[in-house]
Scaffold this motif. Structure first.
Motif: not given
Length: 237
Positions: A34-49
């Protein structure tokens, strides 16, 4: 791919990372193929995720499960490293050696002998380069001399080198031009499909998201709800 094996699951997750608000995710699932693109996540939040998914950090609330196991139950360093091997990461945080050529950097995850790359390793490196769209000319250049697009393609190749099951991409298109962005999105989706990877792409660009993944979701940061963005795949196609 809704019937694929559930590889990554976040449920009721909250993590305070000293941002404007904590990272909250009510529910997010990623299945094999499955390939998912996730919007609503800034750079800092992406690193945490990414850190939560890979077990580098634990949530303050909720649970993260990868490959059927809660990350909080992984207490052995060996077990964590073994799980980490199943992830490929496309991120500026993944270090490239500027003085090495692109070929040497691409060989590094496979062999430490990059001054005299063994022939079997060189063959594998050439296959990876072809897969991610790196030309022979680019492969001979020092990494610091590569264009932003070729550096990104090199990072993709590095992420694929250890044959991961899950590919995580942190805002991969951030430095791409308007012309290069859709081309890379198309190649990223092709690679994910060809390899049957579970892929999560975090981006702020809805058009890139639609080109890079089969499903586009959007995180509502205030509530943690994850909602499907309808129509984008059809429009982009």
């Amino acid at each position: 791919m809704a019937d694929g094996e559930l590889l990554v699951e976040l449920a009721g997750v909250s993590k305070d990372y000293r941002g404007l608000r904590p990272l909250r995710i009510q529910r997010l699932e990623l299945r094999a193929g499955e390939s998912i693109a996730l919007l609503g996540v800034d750079a800092a939040m992406a690193e945490v995720l990414v850190s939560l998914i890979t077990g580098a950090q634990l949530p303050d609330e909720g649970e993260v499960r990868v490959f059927g196991r809660a990350t909080g139950s992984i207490t052995s360093v060996d077990d964590w490293v073994a799980a980490l091997d199943h992830f490929g990461l496309i991120s500026d945080r993944a270090v490239l050696v500027d003085q090495f050529t692109a070929e040497q950097n691409l060989a590094l995850p496979i062999s430490l002998d990059v001054d005299a790359i063994p022939e079997p390793v060189r063959d594998e490196v050439q296959r990876l380069a072809s897969e991610v769209g790196l030309s022979a000319g680019a492969m001979a250049l020092p990494t610091a001399a590569l264009t932003p697009t070729d550096q990104l393609r090199l990072r993709l190749g590095r992420a694929l080198a250890m044959r991961p099951r899950v590919l995580l991409a942190e805002h991969p298109n951030a430095l791409l031009s308007r012309e290069e962005s859709p081309r890379f999105a198309k190649d990223l989706l092709r690679v994910s499909r060809d390899r049957g990877l579970a892929t999560l792409v975090m981006t702020a660009d809805a058009t890139f998201a639609a080109g890079a993944a089969d499903t586009v979701l959007e995180l509502q940061p205030a509530t943690g709800a994850v909602k499907r963005r309808s129509g984008l795949r059809r429009w982009f196609s």
